[in-house]
Design an enzyme around this catalytic site. Structure first.
Site, PDB file in Angstrom:
ATOM      1  N   TRP A  18      -2.747  -2.381  -1.634  1.00 25.36           N
ATOM      2  CA  TRP A  18      -2.302  -3.700  -2.094  1.00 25.36           C
ATOM      3  C   TRP A  18      -3.004  -4.670  -1.156  1.00 25.36           C
ATOM      4  O   TRP A  18      -2.639  -4.778   0.020  1.00 25.36           O
ATOM      5  CB  TRP A  18      -0.782  -3.797  -1.979  1.00 25.36           C
ATOM      6  CG  TRP A  18      -0.208  -5.165  -2.178  1.00 25.36           C
ATOM      7  CD1 TRP A  18       0.073  -6.091  -1.215  1.00 25.36           C
ATOM      8  CD2 TRP A  18       0.201  -5.782  -3.403  1.00 25.36           C
ATOM      9  NE1 TRP A  18       0.606  -7.226  -1.755  1.00 25.36           N
ATOM     10  CE2 TRP A  18       0.694  -7.077  -3.098  1.00 25.36           C
ATOM     11  CE3 TRP A  18       0.197  -5.385  -4.725  1.00 25.36           C
ATOM     12  CZ2 TRP A  18       1.171  -7.953  -4.072  1.00 25.36           C
ATOM     13  CZ3 TRP A  18       0.682  -6.262  -5.688  1.00 25.36           C
ATOM     14  CH2 TRP A  18       1.154  -7.523  -5.374  1.00 25.36           C
ATOM     15  N   LYS A  46       8.122 -11.510 -15.898  1.00 23.56           N
ATOM     16  CA  LYS A  46       7.867 -11.678 -14.461  1.00 23.56           C
ATOM     17  C   LYS A  46       6.763 -12.713 -14.238  1.00 23.56           C
ATOM     18  O   LYS A  46       6.793 -13.463 -13.281  1.00 23.56           O
ATOM     19  CB  LYS A  46       7.457 -10.342 -13.835  1.00 23.56           C
ATOM     20  CG  LYS A  46       7.243 -10.393 -12.325  1.00 23.56           C
ATOM     21  CD  LYS A  46       8.484 -10.852 -11.602  1.00 23.56           C
ATOM     22  CE  LYS A  46       8.269 -11.064 -10.134  1.00 23.56           C
ATOM     23  NZ  LYS A  46       9.419 -11.767  -9.509  1.00 23.56           N
ATOM     24  N   GLU A  52      19.719 -16.941 -14.642  1.00 24.77           N
ATOM     25  CA  GLU A  52      18.654 -16.120 -15.249  1.00 24.77           C
ATOM     26  C   GLU A  52      19.003 -14.635 -15.252  1.00 24.77           C
ATOM     27  O   GLU A  52      18.434 -13.884 -16.036  1.00 24.77           O
ATOM     28  CB  GLU A  52      17.317 -16.356 -14.576  1.00 24.77           C
ATOM     29  CG  GLU A  52      17.188 -15.876 -13.164  1.00 24.77           C
ATOM     30  CD  GLU A  52      15.755 -16.042 -12.651  1.00 24.77           C
ATOM     31  OE1 GLU A  52      14.797 -15.924 -13.435  1.00 24.77           O
ATOM     32  OE2 GLU A  52      15.592 -16.300 -11.454  1.00 24.77           O
ATOM     33  N   CYS A 100       0.832  -1.208   0.000  1.00 26.21           N
ATOM     34  CA  CYS A 100       0.000   0.000   0.000  1.00 26.21           C
ATOM     35  C   CYS A 100       0.872   1.265   0.000  1.00 26.21           C
ATOM     36  O   CYS A 100       2.030   1.239   0.392  1.00 26.21           O
ATOM     37  CB  CYS A 100      -0.883   0.037   1.248  1.00 26.21           C
ATOM     38  SG  CYS A 100      -1.907  -1.401   1.451  1.00 26.21           S
ATOM     39  N   LYS A 143      19.048 -18.525 -10.039  1.00 31.77           N
ATOM     40  CA  LYS A 143      19.289 -17.084  -9.855  1.00 31.77           C
ATOM     41  C   LYS A 143      20.465 -16.639 -10.719  1.00 31.77           C
ATOM     42  O   LYS A 143      20.408 -15.641 -11.421  1.00 31.77           O
ATOM     43  CB  LYS A 143      19.557 -16.768  -8.383  1.00 31.77           C
ATOM     44  CG  LYS A 143      18.353 -16.807  -7.508  1.00 31.77           C
ATOM     45  CD  LYS A 143      17.449 -15.617  -7.650  1.00 31.77           C
ATOM     46  CE  LYS A 143      16.177 -15.741  -8.381  1.00 31.77           C
ATOM     47  NZ  LYS A 143      15.343 -16.875  -8.430  1.00 31.77           N
ATOM     48  N   HIS A 175      28.156 -39.706  -9.908  1.00 27.69           N
ATOM     49  CA  HIS A 175      27.416 -40.331 -11.023  1.00 27.69           C
ATOM     50  C   HIS A 175      27.452 -39.467 -12.281  1.00 27.69           C
ATOM     51  O   HIS A 175      26.564 -39.545 -13.112  1.00 27.69           O
ATOM     52  CB  HIS A 175      25.963 -40.564 -10.585  1.00 27.69           C
ATOM     53  CG  HIS A 175      25.842 -41.457  -9.405  1.00 27.69           C
ATOM     54  ND1 HIS A 175      26.088 -42.807  -9.447  1.00 27.69           N
ATOM     55  CD2 HIS A 175      25.582 -41.164  -8.106  1.00 27.69           C
ATOM     56  CE1 HIS A 175      25.936 -43.326  -8.242  1.00 27.69           C
ATOM     57  NE2 HIS A 175      25.628 -42.348  -7.403  1.00 27.69           N
ATOM     58  N   GLU A 179      18.056 -23.436  -6.690  1.00 24.89           N
ATOM     59  CA  GLU A 179      17.619 -22.036  -6.702  1.00 24.89           C
ATOM     60  C   GLU A 179      18.805 -21.101  -6.918  1.00 24.89           C
ATOM     61  O   GLU A 179      18.729 -20.145  -7.688  1.00 24.89           O
ATOM     62  CB  GLU A 179      16.880 -21.712  -5.410  1.00 24.89           C
ATOM     63  CG  GLU A 179      16.470 -20.259  -5.240  1.00 24.89           C
ATOM     64  CD  GLU A 179      15.543 -19.741  -6.336  1.00 24.89           C
ATOM     65  OE1 GLU A 179      15.022 -20.550  -7.141  1.00 24.89           O
ATOM     66  OE2 GLU A 179      15.367 -18.518  -6.425  1.00 24.89           O
ATOM     67  N   ARG A 213       4.848   0.617  -6.488  1.00 28.04           N
ATOM     68  CA  ARG A 213       4.741  -0.318  -5.363  1.00 28.04           C
ATOM     69  C   ARG A 213       3.675  -1.386  -5.597  1.00 28.04           C
ATOM     70  O   ARG A 213       3.599  -2.358  -4.860  1.00 28.04           O
ATOM     71  CB  ARG A 213       4.403   0.445  -4.074  1.00 28.04           C
ATOM     72  CG  ARG A 213       5.475   1.414  -3.626  1.00 28.04           C
ATOM     73  CD  ARG A 213       4.901   2.482  -2.717  1.00 28.04           C
ATOM     74  NE  ARG A 213       4.444   1.956  -1.462  1.00 28.04           N
ATOM     75  CZ  ARG A 213       5.200   1.928  -0.354  1.00 28.04           C
ATOM     76  NH1 ARG A 213       6.446   2.358  -0.412  1.00 28.04           N
ATOM     77  NH2 ARG A 213       4.741   1.465   0.783  1.00 28.04           N
ATOM     78  N   ASN A 231      -1.250   1.607   5.960  1.00 28.98           N
ATOM     79  CA  ASN A 231      -0.396   0.637   5.275  1.00 28.98           C
ATOM     80  C   ASN A 231       0.169  -0.275   6.355  1.00 28.98           C
ATOM     81  O   ASN A 231       0.799   0.194   7.294  1.00 28.98           O
ATOM     82  CB  ASN A 231       0.751   1.353   4.535  1.00 28.98           C
ATOM     83  CG  ASN A 231       1.683   0.360   3.849  1.00 28.98           C
ATOM     84  OD1 ASN A 231       1.288  -0.779   3.601  1.00 28.98           O
ATOM     85  ND2 ASN A 231       2.898   0.785   3.568  1.00 28.98           N
ATOM     86  N   GLY A 232      -0.087  -1.572   6.261  1.00 27.23           N
ATOM     87  CA  GLY A 232       0.438  -2.509   7.260  1.00 27.23           C
ATOM     88  C   GLY A 232      -0.578  -3.612   7.508  1.00 27.23           C
ATOM     89  O   GLY A 232      -1.531  -3.781   6.758  1.00 27.23           O
TER      90      GLY A 232
HETATM   91  C1  AGP Z   1      12.310 -17.093 -10.757  1.00 30.06           C
HETATM   92  O1  AGP Z   1      13.334 -16.174 -10.433  1.00 30.06           O
HETATM   93  C2  AGP Z   1      11.718 -16.844 -12.141  1.00 30.06           C
HETATM   94  N1  AGP Z   1      11.298 -15.526 -12.287  1.00 30.06           N
HETATM   95  C3  AGP Z   1      10.684 -17.894 -12.521  1.00 30.06           C
HETATM   96  O2  AGP Z   1      11.297 -19.158 -12.421  1.00 30.06           O
HETATM   97  C4  AGP Z   1       9.391 -17.927 -11.668  1.00 30.06           C
HETATM   98  O3  AGP Z   1       9.683 -18.433 -10.376  1.00 30.06           O
HETATM   99  C5  AGP Z   1       8.393 -18.859 -12.345  1.00 30.06           C
HETATM  100  O4  AGP Z   1       8.081 -18.323 -13.611  1.00 30.06           O
HETATM  101  C6  AGP Z   1       7.101 -19.060 -11.538  1.00 30.06           C
HETATM  102  O5  AGP Z   1       6.441 -17.837 -11.404  1.00 30.06           O
HETATM  103  P1  AGP Z   1       5.227 -17.744 -10.338  1.00 30.06           P
HETATM  104  O6  AGP Z   1       5.816 -17.993  -8.993  1.00 30.06           O
HETATM  105  O7  AGP Z   1       4.684 -16.357 -10.490  1.00 30.06           O
HETATM  106  O8  AGP Z   1       4.226 -18.801 -10.691  1.00 30.06           O
END
Ligand code: AGP
Length: 613
Positions: free
Chosen positions: A74, A608, A492, A2, A489, A508, A485, A27, A98-99
Site C-alpha cells: 500500500w 465508499k 448514514e 501493506c 455518522k 434562531h 460530523e 487490507r 510493512n511500516g
Molecule cells: C463519510 O462518512 C461518508 N462516507 C462521505 O460523506 C464521504 O466523506 C464523502 O463522500 C467524501 O469522500 P472522500 O473523502 O473520499 O472524498
C-alpha cells in the site's frame, strides 16, 4: 496497508505465500511481489496492480522453492510502480517491509555517500543496503539485521532472506503487527502481518512484540530482543476466529476496527513530519518553495461529506494559528459558482478516496483559474493526488467501512500539521508555540485510547436512545464541525435523522424542536465557549430536552438537570478537541446502528467513493 507473508518448511513455499497474500487483499494494496530461494539464488518477481497480475506473470515458470517471502504494498513512500514494489533485493539480501522508516532520507543520503545506488523511491530499500553494509563489515546475517534495525527510526514489520544463509529466515517488528505460526511438520514456519493469512495452516500463533526479532533455521525458531540479543520465551495462542472475523481482527465490523485503529493512524500520519527533536513540523514532502508558500494570500478548502467537516475545522486553525484567510466550500457548490480564486490562492482538496467526482471537478475548475492545488488524500496516486501540485497523504491505511472514521482523524492530523507549517513560514507563531502544539499532538493518541477503553459506556448510551426518530448535535467554535460530523455518522449508518447545529443558533429555530423525545448531544469541552455552551444546554433542560453531554472532567452540571447522560474525556489542547471529541460520537453512532440492525459497513444507498456527480 501493506501485507507480509513468509514461509519456511518442506512445502513449496510459492503457493503457500500467494494464498496467504490473497487472504490479506482486504487490507488494500497497489502492487505485489514474492522472493524465492531456489538452488542458492533468490529470485524476485513483482507486479503493479492486483495479485492476479503477479500470478499470471509467474504461472508459466512453475516456481518452486523455500523459504519464500511475499508482500502486497500500500504505497506510502514512492509511487505504485514495479520498481517500488517489494521485495527489495541488494547483493543477495532481500527484504519485505510493512511500516514507515521515518529517517530513511538521512540513511539513504549516508549510503549514497558511501557509493550505494538505489533502484527505487521507497523507504524500505535502505534496509537491504544497511544489512549488506553490516555484512560487509563482518557481521553475520543475524547481527547484520539487528545492527541495521537499531539505526532505523519508525515502524516496521519485516522479513529478510540472504542468499549466503539459505537455511535462515529472519523477521522483526516495531509498531507494525507480525504473527507467526508453527506448521505441523518439523522446521515448518508461517509468518504474516495478520492472522487471516495463517488460518489455513494453523490456529496456534505466536505474536511477535515490538523490538523483537525471530530467526528461523534448521535448528528451529528463536525469538531475541533486537537491543540485547537476549532470548525471549513466547506464548503460543489459540485463535478461535473464523476467516471473516479474522479479516476484521476479531472486530464485528470494519468500522469498529477502524475506529479502534485511530491512535495508530494518527501516530502514523505524524511519522516523518516532525523535525529531529520533535519541536517543529517538516512538510518538505509537499514540495512547495518558500516563495510559493509566501505567495498565497488566501486558502480555499474544497471537499464533500466528512472531508468537508475536516475542512471546516481546518479553517479555524488556518485563521487562528497561521493568520491566513481560509474559506471552506462544498465541492458540488464550488464547481458551479464562478468562484473567486486565482494565482495567489492555495486551494486544498480533502478526499479520503481521492476519487470523489465533485471534489475532482472543483479542483480542476480551480486549476483553470490559476490556483495552486494541494491534496490531503489517503490513497496514493489517486486522481486527486495526481491532479494536485502538492500532496500531503494521510497514513490511515485502507478504510473499508463506508462511514469515514480514521480517515477523518488523520485528515485533521494532516491539516493541523499544515496549519503549523504555514504558521511557521508566516511567523504567526513562535517556534516555542509551535513546539507546544506538536507536544499536544503527540499526546493525542493516548487520549483517544482512553476514550476507546470506555466504548462500553457509549454502547449503554446507544442502548437508551436507539429507538428515537431524531437527534440534535450542538457545539461551538471549532467543535461545531464535529457536531455536523457526529450527526452525519449517526444518520448514514443508523438511518436516524440527525442535525448538527452551532449552539448559538438554537434560539434562531432549532429550540422549537426540543422535547423529551429528542436527544440533544452537546459538546462542552473546557474552552473559550464553555460558559455559553452551558447556557445552551440549560435552555435545552428547561424545555424537558434529553441531554447527552460530552465534556472535560471539571464540568459542573446543576443537579436539577435530571434527564442527562454525561461522558467525560481527557483535557487536551483546546485546538485539538475536534480530534478527540469525534471519537465518542463515532462509537455512539456505531453502537446505535448495531442495535438498529443496519448494515454498518455498507449502509443502504451509500458508496465508499462517490465517483459520479
Ligand atoms: C463519510 O462518512 C461518508 N462516507 C462521505 O460523506 C464521504 O466523506 C464523502 O463522500 C467524501 O469522500 P472522500 O473523502 O473520499 O472524498
Amino acid at each position: 496497508m501493506c501485507g507480509i507473508v513468509a514461509y519456511m518448511g518442506p512445502k513449496n513455499g510459492v503457493p503457500v505465500v500467494l494464498d496467504g497474500l490473497r487472504k490479506l487483499e482486504y487490507r488494500g494494496y497497489d502492487s505485489a511481489g514474492i522472493a524465492i530461494l531456489e538452488q542458492g539464488k533468490i529470485a524476485i518477481h513483482r507486479s503493479v496492480g492486483k495479485l492476479i497480475g503477479l500470478e499470471e506473470k509467474i504461472r508459466e515458470q512453475q516456481l518452486h522453492g523455500t523459504p519464500v517471502i511475499g508482500h502486497t504494498r500500500w504505497a506510502t513512500h514512492g509511487r505504485p510502480t514495479e520498481a517500488n514494489a517489494h521485495p527489495h533485493k541488494h547483493e543477495g539480501v532481500v527484504v519485505v517491509h510493512n511500516g514507515i522508516i521515518e529517517n530513511y532520507l538521512e540513511l539513504r543520503r549516508e549510503l549514497i555517500g558511501l557509493g550505494h545506488i538505489f533502484s527505487s523511491e521507497t523507504d524500505t530499500e535502505v534496509l537491504s543496503h544497511l544489512i549488506v553494509r553490516a555484512l560487509q563489515s563482518g557481521a553475520d546475517f543475524e547481527q547484520a539485521v539487528s545492527q541495521s534495525l537499531l539505526r532505523v527510526r519508525g515502524t516496521y514489520a519485516l522479513a529478510v532472506l540472504y542468499e549466503k544463509a539459505p537455511e535462515k529466515m529472519i523477521v522483526a517488528r516495531q509498531s507494525s503487527p507480525l504473527v507467526m505460526a508453527l506448521g505441523e511438520n518439523v522446521g515448518e514456519y508461517f509468518v504474516a502481518s495478520d492472522i487471516p493469512a495463517l488460518l489455513a495452516w494453523s490456529k496456534d500463533v505466536i505474536f511477535l512484540d515490538d523490538g523483537e526479532m525471530a530467526v528461523f533455521d534448521d535448528q528451529g525458531m528463536k525469538v531475541v530482543g533486537l537491543d540485547d540479543g537476549a532470548q525471549h520465551e513466547k506464548e503460543v495462542r489459540r485463535i478461535s476466529w473464523d476467516p471473516i472475523m479474522a479479516e476484521k481482527s476479531g472486530y464485528k465490523h470494519f468500522m469498529l476496527k477502524e475506529i479502534f485503529e485511530q491512535p495508530d493512524a494518527v501516530s502514523n500520519t505524524l511519522l516523518g513530519r516532525l523535525n529531529e527533536d520533535r519541536s517543529g513540523v517538516d512538510l518538505t514532502e509537499i514540495g512547495f518553495s518558500q516563495e510559493q508558500w509566501h505567495s498565497f494570500k488566501e486558502i480555499k478548502i474544497i471537499a464533500c461529506g466528512t472531508s468537508w467537516h475536516a475542512g471546516l475545522v481546518a479553517k479555524y486553525w488556518l485563521e487562528n494559528l497561521a493568520r491566513i484567510p481560509a474559506e471552506v466550500d462544498i465541492a458540488s457548490e464550488f464547481r458551479y459558482r464562478d468562484p473567486l480564486v486565482g494565482p495567489d490562492t492555495l486551494v486544498i482538496g480533502i478526499s479520503q478516496s481521492g476519487e470523489t467526482a465533485d471534489t475532482l471537478a472543483a479542483l480542476q475548475e480551480a486549476r483553470r483559474r490559476g490556483a495552486t492545488l494541494l491534496a490531503i488524500c489517503n490513497v496514493m496516486e489517486s486522481s486527486i493526488a495526481r491532479l494536485c501540485d502538492g500532496v500531503l497523504y494521510t497514513h490511515a491505511g485502507p478504510e473499508i467501512g463506508v462511514a469515514s472514521t480514521k480517515a477523518f482523524t488523520t485528515q485533521l492530523t494532516a491539516l493541523f500539521l499544515l496549519s503549523l507549517e504555514i504558521a511557521t513560514i508566516r511567523e504567526s507563531l513562535t517556534s516555542a508555540e509551535v513546539g507546544e502544539y506538536v507536544q499536544e499532538l503527540l499526546h493525542l493518541p493516548v487520549a483517544i485510547e482512553k476514550v476507546l477503553a470506555r466504548a462500553a459506556d457509549l454502547e449503554l448510551m446507544a442502548r437508551r436512545y436507539h429507538l428515537v426518530d431524531d437527534y440534535l448535535y450542538l457545539a461551538r467554535g471549532l467543535n461545531f464541525p464535529i457536531a455536523l460530523e457526529g450527526a452525519l455518522k449517526l444518520k448514514e449508518i443508523s438511518y436516524i435523522h440527525a442535525e448538527g447545529y452551532p449552539a448559538g443558533e438554537m434560539k434562531h429555530g432549532p429550540i422549537a424542536l426540543i422535547d423529551e423525545s429528542m436527544p440533544v448531544v452537546v459538546l462542552a469541552p473546557p474552552d473559550r465557549h464553555l460558559e455559553k455552551i452551558v447556557s445552551n444546554f440549560q435552555e435545552v433542560a428547561a424545555r424537558d430536552g434529553r441531554l447527552l453531554i460530552f465534556s472535560g472532567p471539571d464540568l459542573e452540571i446543576s443537579a436539577e438537570i435530571d434527564k442527562l447522560d454525561h461522558f467525560i474525556v481527557d483535557v487536551v489542547g483546546e485546538e485539538l478537541n475536534p480530534l478527540l471529541y469525534v471519537v465518542p460520537l463515532q462509537l455512539l453512532a456505531y453502537y446505535t446502528a448495531v442495535l438498529k440492525g443496519t448494515d454498518v459497513d455498507q449502509p443502504r444507498n451509500l458508496a465508499k467513493s462517490v465517483t459520479v456527480e
